[in-house]
Motif scaffolding. Structure first.
Motif, PDB file in Angstrom:
ATOM      1  N   ALA A   1       0.701  -1.309   0.073  1.00  0.00           N
ATOM      2  CA  ALA A   1       0.150  -0.115  -0.108  1.00  0.00           C
ATOM      3  C   ALA A   1       0.182   1.262  -0.181  1.00  0.00           C
ATOM      4  CB  ALA A   1      -1.108   0.124   0.978  1.00  0.00           C
ATOM      5  N   LYS A   2       1.808   1.275   0.933  1.00  0.00           N
ATOM      6  CA  LYS A   2       3.058   2.152   0.811  1.00  0.00           C
ATOM      7  C   LYS A   2       3.419   1.931  -0.684  1.00  0.00           C
ATOM      8  CE  LYS A   2       3.803   1.635   5.658  1.00  0.00           C
ATOM      9  NZ  LYS A   2       5.155   1.428   6.785  1.00  0.00           N
ATOM     10  N   MET A   3       3.789   1.576  -1.029  1.00  0.00           N
ATOM     11  CA  MET A   3       4.442   1.273  -2.618  1.00  0.00           C
ATOM     12  C   MET A   3       3.801   2.186  -3.567  1.00  0.00           C
ATOM     13  SD  MET A   3       7.719   0.631  -2.397  1.00  0.00           S
ATOM     14  CE  MET A   3       8.469   0.416  -3.904  1.00  0.00           C
ATOM     15  N   GLU A   4       2.063   2.085  -3.140  1.00  0.00           N
ATOM     16  CA  GLU A   4       1.079   2.606  -4.479  1.00  0.00           C
ATOM     17  C   GLU A   4       0.973   3.734  -4.278  1.00  0.00           C
ATOM     18  OE1 GLU A   4      -2.398   0.091  -3.717  1.00  0.00           O
ATOM     19  OE2 GLU A   4      -1.643  -1.811  -5.276  1.00  0.00           O
ATOM     20  N   HIS A   5       1.113   4.298  -3.018  1.00  0.00           N
ATOM     21  CA  HIS A   5       0.931   5.275  -2.758  1.00  0.00           C
ATOM     22  C   HIS A   5       1.948   5.960  -3.683  1.00  0.00           C
ATOM     23  CE1 HIS A   5      -0.130   8.569   0.634  1.00  0.00           C
ATOM     24  NE2 HIS A   5       0.015   8.572  -0.305  1.00  0.00           N
TER      25      HIS A   5
END
Length: 678
Positions: free
Chosen positions: A150-154
């Protein structure tokens, strides 16, 4: 007396007024001064704290901007981009790839070694593969949990912009041993998409604490970094990291920075950061800043105590110099009320209002003493005059009583005469009412007669019209009988014609049969004639059928006409009887109309006679009313004279009573003046 002096005297009231006024004024001024000082202290402290917090926010923003600058340098570093392409290209040899990986790690280690506040720097591949990701010394490997994805997608959605992540106890990858604040940026490579990486810089959380450690808010205050959702990014207490902040910060749409106070008597100063979407919040209990201001409370209490002492002295002075003279004056006034006009004040030598009041009191008592002596002498003269006035009033009252009795007898006689006139007038009016009712009855009867006459005339006209219509129906009935007879004759003629046509059809049929026989004899030459003969025979058959049909219809018509004629012949006597009955009814309506005309003439004559009688009754009523009015006027005049005589008698009696009262008052005045000592 003592109770009134203590609680209701003017001196006690003045004492309470001065005491209460001084106490309230001192208390209000002390409370206002304390409140103003507290507000000034809080305002100055909040301004000073806001300045310190703004400097701290600038320091943190400067630190974060440095790391953003480092990330930007790495993003535009040509050698680093080339090395990332090399390690991402499967066609490159292992030797070249190993050399490129060494150069990449060297750059990451160099960035960490240059800044002790950095915990680590990573280049993470989009697939979170450990073999294709690189990190500096001291950083752990990558993980692929849902939170990390989720952090990477952000970061990827930010499309090259810096993304800051709040403090994580175990770092960005959740596998570290120290808490850190992370920053991410996407390093895109449009020419070689496989060489796209995510740069992650981990900043030690304690580095923020070191920068903010020299800022102190009050004695027990602290500084906290909080996200927009209320999550704690930094706090001196490491156990509170990542937890929800208990500070009630304003919403983003209300205010981003400034000072405010919570319900728990805490001052909170908020300063928004320009690099990360977080705020610095400095908070401390308001008691830490108001200790100096609270010293003013003891000063205020001391001033209030001093004011109470001054108020007591002023109250005693007012009671001594104002309350006591007034109390003495009240005692002298009470003695004067009891009849002692010799009392005098002992303080007329004072030059203030109380001295003037004592001097005026002495003069007033002297004047009252002289007035009492003069009044005593006048009372003796008034008493003698009252006795003479009482004798004259008694004589006048006796004479007025005799006149009133005589006038009452005259008024009674006039009243009897007026009553008889009113009775006669009422009787005449009753006769007029009865005559009016008879007139109304005649008018009603006349209207009813007119209506009956109109109805009779209408009935006569309707009966005449009915006779005419009945005669017309009778004539039409006779005409219908005649026409039915004619139709019957014509139907007989048609029947004869049909019989003749039937005979013709029979002859035609026979003729066609003969023609057929002759055509058969002629053989082939007679075929055409045979066709004609067949057609003639068919025509004859068709004519015969038509003649039979018309004959049947003619018979039905003839039977219907015969039935109609019989019906008309039976109804003719009924029409004759109806015509005779209608004629008799018309004659009776004519007789009724004549009788109603005669009855109407009689009613009109009776009504005229009653109207003449009613006019005579009205003249009689007017004459009686005139006489009654004259009698009433005479009676009223008599009653008015009697009333005036009665009033004169009452006035005389009242005058006698007043004379007696005057005599009594003279005696009372004389007795009341006896008790005054002049």
């Amino acid at each position: 007396m003592l109770k009134r002096l203590q609680f209701k005297s003017v001196g006690m009231k003045l004492f309470m007024i001065f005491f209460t006024a001084v106490l309230l004024l001192t208390s209000v001024l002390g409370w206002v001064a304390l409140s103003v000082s507290r507000s000034i202290v809080l305002e100055q402290v909040s301004e000073a704290t806001a300045g310190q917090l703004a400097q701290a926010a600038d320091k943190v923003d400067f630190l974060f901007s440095q790391y953003e600058g480092i990330s930007k340098q790495l993003a535009v570093d040509t050698l680093l981009r080339e090395d990332l392409v090399i390690v991402s290209d499967p066609a490159v040899s292992i030797v070249n790839k190993t050399a490129a990986e060494a150069r990449i790690r060297e750059r990451l280690n160099g960035a960490v070694q240059m800044d002790s506040k950095l915990q680590g720097v990573r280049l993470v591949s989009l697939d979170l593969s450990t073999s294709t990701s690189y990190s500096s010394v001291g950083s752990s490997g990558t993980t692929s949990s849902e939170a990390i994805q989720a952090k990477m997608e952000h970061i990827v959605k930010a499309n090259g912009q810096v993304v800051w992540f709040p403090t994580e106890i175990k770092g960005f990858m959740a596998n570290e041993t120290k808490a850190s604040i992370s920053m991410g940026r996407l390093l895109k490579n449009l020419n070689f998409p496989r060489a796209t990486y995510v740069l992650v810089i981990d900043v030690k959380e304690r580095a923020i604490g070191d920068m903010l450690s020299n800022i102190q808010i009050g004695e027990s205050g602290s500084i906290r970094m909080v996200t927009a959702e209320g999550r704690i990014v930094h706090d001196p207490d490491a156990q509170l990291l990542m937890s929800q902040s208990d500070l009630e910060l304003p919403q983003q749409d209300e205010a981003e920075q400034g000072a405010f106070y919570t319900d728990q008597d805490e001052m909170v100063v908020v300063e928004a950061m320009s690099t990360a979407p977080w705020v610095l919040a400095g908070y401390a209990p308001t008691d830490d800043f108001l200790q100096a201001a609270d010293k003013l409370l003891w000063v205020t209490l001391a001033v209030i105590a001093a004011a109470i002492g001054i108020a007591l002295l002023l109250g005693w002075f007012m009671m001594r110099h104002v309350g006591k003279p007034l109390n003495d004056m009240c005692l002298l006034m009470e003695q004067g009320e009891q009849g002692n006009l010799q009392v005098r004040t002992s303080f007329p030598q004072r030059q203030d209002e109380i001295g003037r009041l004592g001097l005026s009191f002495n003069r007033m008592m002297e004047q009252i003493s002289g007035l009492a002596n003069q009044t005593r002498a006048s009372a003796v003269q008034v008493l003698a005059t009252a006795e003479e006035l009482a004798d004259v009033s008694r004589s006048t009252s006796q004479t007025a009583g005799e006149i009133a009795a005589a006038m009452e007898q005259v008024a009674q006689g006039a009243g009897s005469l007026s009553q008889q006139a009113e009775n006669e007038n009422a009787l005449a009016e009753h006769i007029g009412v009865q005559m009016g009712r008879v007139t109304q009855s005649h008018e009603v009867m006349q209207e009813a007669a007119d209506q009956v006459l109109q109805v009779a005339g209408q009935g006569s006209r309707h009966m005449h019209h009915l006779v005419e219509k009945t005669e017309e129906i009778h004539q039409v009935n006779q005409q219908m009988v005649q026409r039915a007879e004619q139709l019957k004759d014509k139907a007989s003629s048609i029947h004869k014609i049909l019989e003749l046509m039937n005979e013709i059809a029979k002859q035609t049929n026979i003729l066609s049969m003969n023609a057929t026989i002759e055509a058969a004899r002629a053989g082939a030459a007679g075929k055409g004639f045979m066709v004609v003969a067949d057609e003639i025979r068919e025509l004859a058959d068709s004519s015969k059928r038509s003649i039979h049909t018309v004959a049947g219809m003619t018979r039905e018509i003839q039977e219907g006409v015969q039935h109609t004629v019989e019906t008309l012949n039976r109804s003719a006597p009924l029409f004759d009887e109806q015509l005779q009955s209608v004629g008799e009814a018309q004659e009776r309506f004519h007789n009724v109309q004549k009788q109603m005309d005669h009855f109407l003439v009689e009613i009109q004559g009776s009504t005229h006679s009653i109207q003449e009688l009613l006019d005579a009754q009205q003249e009689l009523t007017g004459s009686i009313a005139s006489a009654a009015s004259i009698v009433q006027e005479s009676s009223a005049a008599t009653e008015e004279v009697a009333s005036m005589a009665s009033q004169q008698h009452k006035v005389s009696e009242r005058l006698v009573g007043l004379s007696g009262q005057l005599e009594q008052l003279s005696e009372q005045l004389k007795e009341s003046l006896v008790k005054f000592r002049t």
